[in-house]
Design an enzyme around this catalytic site. Structure first.
Site, PDB file in Angstrom:
ATOM      1  N   TYR A 156      75.800  66.389  76.309  1.00 29.35           N
ATOM      2  CA  TYR A 156      76.028  67.275  75.146  1.00 29.35           C
ATOM      3  C   TYR A 156      74.826  68.207  74.930  1.00 29.35           C
ATOM      4  O   TYR A 156      74.986  69.406  74.711  1.00 29.35           O
ATOM      5  CB  TYR A 156      76.273  66.390  73.922  1.00 29.35           C
ATOM      6  CG  TYR A 156      76.648  67.109  72.655  1.00 29.35           C
ATOM      7  CD1 TYR A 156      77.951  67.542  72.430  1.00 29.35           C
ATOM      8  CD2 TYR A 156      75.700  67.356  71.662  1.00 29.35           C
ATOM      9  CE1 TYR A 156      78.302  68.188  71.249  1.00 29.35           C
ATOM     10  CE2 TYR A 156      76.030  67.994  70.482  1.00 29.35           C
ATOM     11  CZ  TYR A 156      77.337  68.412  70.276  1.00 29.35           C
ATOM     12  OH  TYR A 156      77.677  69.053  69.104  1.00 29.35           O
ATOM     13  N   LYS A 160      74.907  72.201  75.138  1.00 30.23           N
ATOM     14  CA  LYS A 160      74.560  73.010  73.967  1.00 30.23           C
ATOM     15  C   LYS A 160      73.327  73.874  74.236  1.00 30.23           C
ATOM     16  O   LYS A 160      73.173  74.954  73.640  1.00 30.23           O
ATOM     17  CB  LYS A 160      74.346  72.118  72.743  1.00 30.23           C
ATOM     18  CG  LYS A 160      75.643  71.470  72.244  1.00 30.23           C
ATOM     19  CD  LYS A 160      76.661  72.512  71.809  1.00 30.23           C
ATOM     20  CE  LYS A 160      77.939  71.925  71.258  1.00 30.23           C
ATOM     21  NZ  LYS A 160      78.930  72.948  70.902  1.00 30.23           N
TER      22      LYS A 160
HETATM   23  P1  NAP Z   1      85.749  68.129  65.499  1.00 33.33           P
HETATM   24  O1  NAP Z   1      85.945  67.872  64.051  1.00 33.33           O
HETATM   25  O2  NAP Z   1      85.863  67.002  66.458  1.00 33.33           O
HETATM   26  O3  NAP Z   1      86.729  69.329  65.932  1.00 33.33           O
HETATM   27  C1  NAP Z   1      86.720  69.763  67.275  1.00 33.33           C
HETATM   28  C2  NAP Z   1      87.753  70.856  67.457  1.00 33.33           C
HETATM   29  O4  NAP Z   1      87.713  71.268  68.838  1.00 33.33           O
HETATM   30  C3  NAP Z   1      89.175  70.401  67.192  1.00 33.33           C
HETATM   31  O5  NAP Z   1      89.913  71.482  66.694  1.00 33.33           O
HETATM   32  C4  NAP Z   1      89.671  70.021  68.580  1.00 33.33           C
HETATM   33  O6  NAP Z   1      91.094  70.036  68.720  1.00 33.33           O
HETATM   34  C5  NAP Z   1      89.028  71.129  69.396  1.00 33.33           C
HETATM   35  N1  NAP Z   1      88.927  70.801  70.804  1.00 33.33           N
HETATM   36  C6  NAP Z   1      88.351  69.718  71.383  1.00 33.33           C
HETATM   37  N2  NAP Z   1      88.504  69.764  72.709  1.00 33.33           N
HETATM   38  C7  NAP Z   1      89.199  70.896  72.982  1.00 33.33           C
HETATM   39  C8  NAP Z   1      89.686  71.488  74.164  1.00 33.33           C
HETATM   40  N3  NAP Z   1      89.505  70.922  75.380  1.00 33.33           N
HETATM   41  N4  NAP Z   1      90.374  72.654  74.078  1.00 33.33           N
HETATM   42  C9  NAP Z   1      90.591  73.228  72.862  1.00 33.33           C
HETATM   43  N5  NAP Z   1      90.145  72.724  71.707  1.00 33.33           N
HETATM   44  C10 NAP Z   1      89.472  71.565  71.762  1.00 33.33           C
HETATM   45  O7  NAP Z   1      84.294  68.754  65.771  1.00 33.33           O
HETATM   46  P2  NAP Z   1      83.276  69.523  64.786  1.00 33.33           P
HETATM   47  O8  NAP Z   1      82.301  68.541  64.299  1.00 33.33           O
HETATM   48  O9  NAP Z   1      84.020  70.387  63.842  1.00 33.33           O
HETATM   49  O10 NAP Z   1      82.510  70.426  65.867  1.00 33.33           O
HETATM   50  C11 NAP Z   1      82.819  71.790  66.092  1.00 33.33           C
HETATM   51  C12 NAP Z   1      81.713  72.383  66.970  1.00 33.33           C
HETATM   52  O11 NAP Z   1      80.457  72.232  66.298  1.00 33.33           O
HETATM   53  C13 NAP Z   1      81.566  71.682  68.309  1.00 33.33           C
HETATM   54  O12 NAP Z   1      81.233  72.623  69.306  1.00 33.33           O
HETATM   55  C14 NAP Z   1      80.399  70.743  68.077  1.00 33.33           C
HETATM   56  O13 NAP Z   1      79.740  70.413  69.270  1.00 33.33           O
HETATM   57  C15 NAP Z   1      79.547  71.588  67.164  1.00 33.33           C
HETATM   58  N6  NAP Z   1      78.586  70.833  66.367  1.00 33.33           N
HETATM   59  C16 NAP Z   1      79.009  69.846  65.502  1.00 33.33           C
HETATM   60  C17 NAP Z   1      78.064  69.164  64.759  1.00 33.33           C
HETATM   61  C18 NAP Z   1      78.449  68.072  63.800  1.00 33.33           C
HETATM   62  O14 NAP Z   1      77.532  67.401  63.270  1.00 33.33           O
HETATM   63  N7  NAP Z   1      79.704  67.857  63.490  1.00 33.33           N
HETATM   64  C19 NAP Z   1      76.705  69.455  64.907  1.00 33.33           C
HETATM   65  C20 NAP Z   1      76.321  70.462  65.777  1.00 33.33           C
HETATM   66  C21 NAP Z   1      77.275  71.147  66.499  1.00 33.33           C
HETATM   67  P3  NAP Z   1      91.897  68.620  68.872  1.00 33.33           P
HETATM   68  O15 NAP Z   1      91.523  67.816  67.651  1.00 33.33           O
HETATM   69  O16 NAP Z   1      93.318  69.006  68.972  1.00 33.33           O
HETATM   70  O17 NAP Z   1      91.330  67.996  70.123  1.00 33.33           O
END
Ligand code: NAP
Length: 248
Positions: A156, A160
């Site tokens: 990851y 990133k």
């Molecule tokens: P999340 O709640 O798990 O949501 C992930 C989203 O991505 C969902 O809509 C999911 O759809 C979609 N997705 C996953 N795999 C996919 C694929 N192969 N093709 C198309 N869509 C896909 O995650 P989040 O926490 O909101 O994270 C969003 C972004 O922020 C990510 O890039 C993550 O790495 C980044 N981020 C998150 C955090 C954190 O603390 N949460 C921190 C830093 C960065 P499905 O549910 O249908 O699979």
């Protein structure tokens, strides 16, 4: 008229969490919000309902960013229907955590393919349309761990960090055509992705956050909305950190 009036916006992984908040932050009466997701159609329908209730036109499309063909079909249908693309937010992402010594090749590959190559695939097709329009915004979601490192997340963190490199290289490639490319690096944000953390681990983490709370999806969405706005037109190749001060 809001700032996203008349604009076509595509948010990858917009069905829940940060992506849903981004769809909502960019929604406006004349905006056309498209988002994709991989499998959770119930969450996608909920996002559609919320954005429509906020007065935006919205469409969720199932499309796996790990599939070149699916990404091509996604862009073809969006650009054909909307007549162009103004903003791409590369947000879709997954985790497959584990220490390097135990990490399976498929866990490395899945994270790279979705989190980094997925962003490349989408940016490439977005750039094709934006180059013709001579304007556009690409916003990539990275993470605080690209800067701090994190044990158990080598795949990851590498993906990133790659997003930061992709952002800077693309920013230089596309600047002459009035296309900006920036990244947002969230800290710990409360979503499904982080939902598995124990209360104890969460409290320990909050102690390391100067602002004394975890991030909410809306905190990240506000930064994305700024980068997508008219006022951010002279910003490119940059990273906005949204982490409560946990990394400075
Ligand atoms: P999340 O709640 O798990 O949501 C992930 C989203 O991505 C969902 O809509 C999911 O759809 C979609 N997705 C996953 N795999 C996919 C694929 N192969 N093709 C198309 N869509 C896909 O995650 P989040 O926490 O909101 O994270 C969003 C972004 O922020 C990510 O890039 C993550 O790495 C980044 N981020 C998150 C955090 C954190 O603390 N949460 C921190 C830093 C960065 P499905 O549910 O249908 O699979």
């Amino acid at each position: 008229m809001t700032e996203s009036s008349g604009r076509t916006i595509l948010v990858t992984g917009g069905s829940k969490g940060i992506g849903r908040a981004i769809c909502l932050a960019l929604a406006g009466p004349d905006s056309r919000i498209y988002f994709n997701y991989s499998s959770d159609s119930a969450a996608a329908e909920k996002t559609e309902e919320l954005v429509a209730a906020a007065g935006g036109r919205v469409k969720g499309i199932q499309a796996d960013v790990a599939s070149e063909a699916a990404v091509r079909d996604l862009f073809d249908s969006v650009v054909k229907e909307a007549g162009g693309l103004d903003v791409l937010v590369n947000n879709a992402g997954i985790t497959r955590d584990g220490l390097v010594l135990r990490m399976k090749e498929q866990d490395w590959d899945a994270v790279m393919d979705i989190n980094l190559k997925g962003a490349f695939r989408c940016a490439k097709l977005a750039a094709k349309t934006m180059l013709k329009q001579r304007k556009g915004r690409i916003i990539n979601i990275s993470s605080v761990v690209a800067f701090s490192g994190n044990p158990g997340q080598a795949n990851y963190v590498a993906a990133k960090s790659g997003i930061i490199g992709l952002t800077k290289a693309l920013a230089r490639e596309l600047a002459s055509r009035n296309i900006t490319v920036n990244a947002v690096a969230p800290g710990y944000v409360e979503t499904d992705m982080t939902g598995a953390m124990t209360d104890k681990a969460r409290s320990a983490l909050v102690e390391q956050i100067p602002l004394g709370r975890v991030g909410m999806p809306e905190d990240v969405a506000e930064a994305v909305a700024f980068l997508a706005s008219e006022g951010a037109g002279y910003i490119t190749g940059q990273v906005i950190h949204v982490n409560g001060g946990m990394y400075m």
